[in-house]
Design a protein around this motif. Structure first.
Motif, short mmCIF file in Angstrom:
data_model
loop_
_atom_site.label_atom_id
_atom_site.label_comp_id
_atom_site.label_asym_id
_atom_site.label_seq_id
_atom_site.Cartn_x
_atom_site.Cartn_y
_atom_site.Cartn_z
N ARG A 76 155.48 1.25 -139.34
CA ARG A 76 156.39 0.39 -138.57
C ARG A 76 156.90 -0.77 -139.42
O ARG A 76 158.07 -1.13 -139.37
N LEU A 77 156.02 -1.36 -140.22
CA LEU A 77 156.44 -2.46 -141.10
C LEU A 77 157.34 -1.98 -142.22
O LEU A 77 158.28 -2.67 -142.62
N ALA A 78 157.08 -0.79 -142.73
CA ALA A 78 157.88 -0.23 -143.83
C ALA A 78 159.34 -0.04 -143.41
O ALA A 78 160.24 -0.11 -144.25
N ALA A 79 159.59 0.16 -142.13
CA ALA A 79 160.96 0.31 -141.64
C ALA A 79 161.80 -0.94 -141.92
O ALA A 79 163.02 -0.86 -141.99
N PHE A 80 161.13 -2.09 -142.12
CA PHE A 80 161.81 -3.34 -142.42
C PHE A 80 161.54 -3.80 -143.85
O PHE A 80 161.77 -4.95 -144.19
N GLY A 81 161.01 -2.89 -144.67
CA GLY A 81 160.68 -3.24 -146.05
C GLY A 81 159.36 -3.98 -146.16
O GLY A 81 159.05 -4.55 -147.20
N GLY A 82 158.59 -4.00 -145.07
CA GLY A 82 157.33 -4.73 -145.04
C GLY A 82 156.15 -3.90 -145.51
O GLY A 82 156.24 -2.69 -145.66
N THR A 83 155.05 -4.60 -145.74
CA THR A 83 153.82 -3.96 -146.19
C THR A 83 152.62 -4.48 -145.40
O THR A 83 152.68 -5.55 -144.79
N LEU A 84 151.55 -3.71 -145.44
CA LEU A 84 150.27 -4.11 -144.89
C LEU A 84 149.20 -3.78 -145.90
O LEU A 84 149.09 -2.63 -146.34
#
Length: 105
Positions: A76-84
């Motif tokens: 879900r975060l990767a969809a916005f270029g995010g990471t966990l």
């Protein structure tokens, strides 16, 4: 639980939703699976990213499995270029860092 931030911004609704539910999932996991009694959430923004750290005092051992909730949060975060990123040694504590690029804000 402690929440520490000095941010005064609103995210685009889809990003805000992903971050909100991501933090909620991390705190829920801390209580449900790690038996944590305390959690600390900090949110900061640097020149390029929104950075959210969630740390708990639970028993640790959290891992990202392909079919698990943490992998879903990563997607879900990767969809916005995010990471966990998760650091969770046996015995704890667990530290999770969500990073969302500012261009997504």
């Amino acid at each position: 639980m402690a929440v520490i931030t000095d941010l005064r911004l609103r995210l685009d609704p889809p990003v805000e939703s992903a971050v909100y539910f991501g933090v909620a999932e991390l705190v829920t996991n801390a209580v449900k699976h790690a038996r944590a009694t305390r959690a600390r959430i900090s949110m900061t923004r640097d020149d390029t990213d929104l950075v959210i750290d969630v740390e708990d005092d639970g028993r640790g051992g959290a891992c990202v499995r392909a079919d698990g909730g943490l992998a879903g949060l990563r997607r879900r975060l990767a969809a916005f270029g995010g990471t966990l990123e998760i650091t969770s040694p046996a015995g704890g504590p667990t530290r999770a860092r969500i990073v969302v690029p500012c261009e997504s804000l």
